[in-house]
Design a protein around this motif. Structure first.
Motif: not given
Length: 481
Positions: A43-49, A278-281, A312-315
């Protein structure tokens, strides 16, 4: 039109030891015993802090499902992307390779005549060759022309947007440039969007459908949410729910989506044999004020190589394999996901060299020797080197919001101005994650070591800031008229 497949191989410099330890692995099997292959949901979110999740410090809204993921698995506190921008970050994630090596820069739009070269191997292609069903739901952003669509890059199915959701006629700053925003199913445009309020819900439903349809064989689902990238949209079921504005509502809906996916895995009896990541770009787009996320106190945001842009968050969750509730402080990067999944699944690594390494030992609670990671931005500018807790930021220009700027909360961005970092600065992120105290003068040996890493990277991949050419570059795919 004809498609050019020109590829340039390279001789690795800084990664020679990595390649020797990450050799291609053939799938081992016999007629009587087939190794169990875990399902994978990325799961890859976009612009998530970094600070947007409760478990990473957010208090303005609730993210119970992502917090539960963290308690069920491994949560990284120093997890990076190599590029603080959409297309480059996605190329790196899916290939395990720095995007500048692949000639993918910035954020491709509807006018792009190029994309990720099909000669590169994506996670999907790697896993598909090992018997996996593969699907992408959400944002692609690696080329919208036919030869570069996901179904040409290892995915059996595709539902989503070809590029960022702000690349549409309603962009607040660019009028008359973008065409209607297309929604794809596989290779066909099935709709154009004027309203994105159901986008997260529709992505979630398609993700659940893919899981249901793929439950009888190993599968890889890449769920690439368009949110929390502006323009922000949320369904009625979450509108006003956070009591902290639209961004909080959107965060809660993304969190809900994660919960729906994990619930479906539980319902089908698949959770025990599924890896969920789960992480973000990249970090938050700070110029959008109240429509941007939280850095958790880290410096700057999207579009910069300070930690607010690239940390980024990395779970990572895999029951009975990854320790529950583990907080991992070792540095890792999205380029490590592909080789890690290769090791876990017994899949063959790409033929072309990659830059990541397997971090399976970290995920199992073990220590690994640190390796240098690099942050690039613009057109192949080497802007930072990370090595364990140390980070050296190299001289470059970067964007920042002027002090005292009155921020907005209506989806209209304020203006950045450019700042110049005149000399390299060194930070110990273990005690100074906000990058406030330059320690270069008192640590010349660390500066020398990270400078050597930078020089090796320049010789390998080039560096526009020092006019270095690089011998290890490959070409993107390009259409020819």
């Amino acid at each position: 039109m004809r498609f050019s497949h020109t590829i340039y191989l390279f001789t690795g410099i800084i990664l020679s030891s990595l390649f020797s330890s990450c050799q291609n692995k053939e799938v081992e099997s016999t007629e009587t015993e087939i190794p169990s292959k875990p399902n994978i949901v990325l799961i890859f979110a976009d612009d998530m802090g970094y600070g947007d999740l409760g478990v990473y410090g957010a208090t303005q809204w609730e993210t119970p499902n992502l917090d539960k993921m963290a308690s069920d698995g491994v949560r990284f506190t120093q997890f990076y992307v190599p590029h603080a921008v959409c297309s480059a970050s996605r190329a790196a994630l899916l290939t395990g390779t720095y995007a500048n090596r692949l000639e993918i820069f910035g954020a491709l739009d509807h006018s792009a005549k190029h994309g990720l070269n099909p000669e590169e191997t994506t996670i999907a292609e790697m896993l598909k060759a090992n018997g996996y069903a593969t699907g992408i739901v959400g944002k692609w952003h690696l080329g919208h022309q036919a030869p570069f669509l996901p179904t040409e890059q290892g995915f059996d199915s595709y539902y989503g947007l070809p590029y960022s959701n702000d690349m549409w006629p309603h962009h607040p700053e660019v009028k008359g440039y973008y065409p209607p925003l297309p929604l794809y199913e596989n290779t066909a445009v099935i709709d154009t969007l004027d309203d994105q309020s159901m986008l997260t819900t529709n992505y979630t439903e398609k993700a659940l459908e893919f899981i249901e349809n793929s439950k009888d064989k190993p599968f890889f689902l890449y769920l690439a949410h368009s949110m929390t990238h502006v323009p922000l949209y949320v369904s009625d079921k979450f509108k006003g729910k956070s009591e902290h504005g639209l961004y909080g509502d959107v965060m809660m809906e993304v969190d809900w989506s994660v919960g729906q996916v994990r619930n479906k895995l539980d319902e089908l009896g698949l959770a025990e044999n599924t890896i969920v990541i789960f992480t973000s770009d990249n970090g938050p787009w700070l110029s959008y004020g109240g429509h941007a996320g939280l850095t958790g106190g880290l410096k700057e945001g999207k579009g910069t190589s300070w930690d607010g842009g690239i940390r980024e968050p990395g779970i990572f969750v895999w029951p009975d394999h990854f320790p529950a509730g583990k907080v991992e402080t070792q540095a890792a990067m999205t380029i490590d996901i592909l080789p890690t999944l290769a090791e876990i699944t017994g899949s063959k690594l790409p033929e072309l060299p990659i830059d990541g390494r397997s971090i399976l030992p970290m995920l199992e609670g073990k220590e690994m020797d640190p390796k240098p990671y690099f942050a690039y931005y613009n057109r192949n500018e080497l802007q930072a080197v990370i090595f364990g807790n140390w980070k050296m930021v190299l001289p470059h220009s970067y964007r920042s919001i002027p002090e005292g700027t009155e921020m907005r909360n209506d989806g209209i961005p304020v203006k950045y101005h450019m700042l110049n970092l005149e000399k390299a600065e060194l930070f110990d992120l273990s005690v100074d994650p906000n990058e406030t105290k330059d320690l270069s003068a008192s640590n010349p040996e660390i500066v020398a070591k990270l400078s050597q890493f930078a020089d090796e990277a320049r010789a390998d991949m080039g560096d526009a800031l020092t006019d270095s050419e690089g011998t290890g570059l490959r070409k993107h795919g390009r259409l020819e008229e």
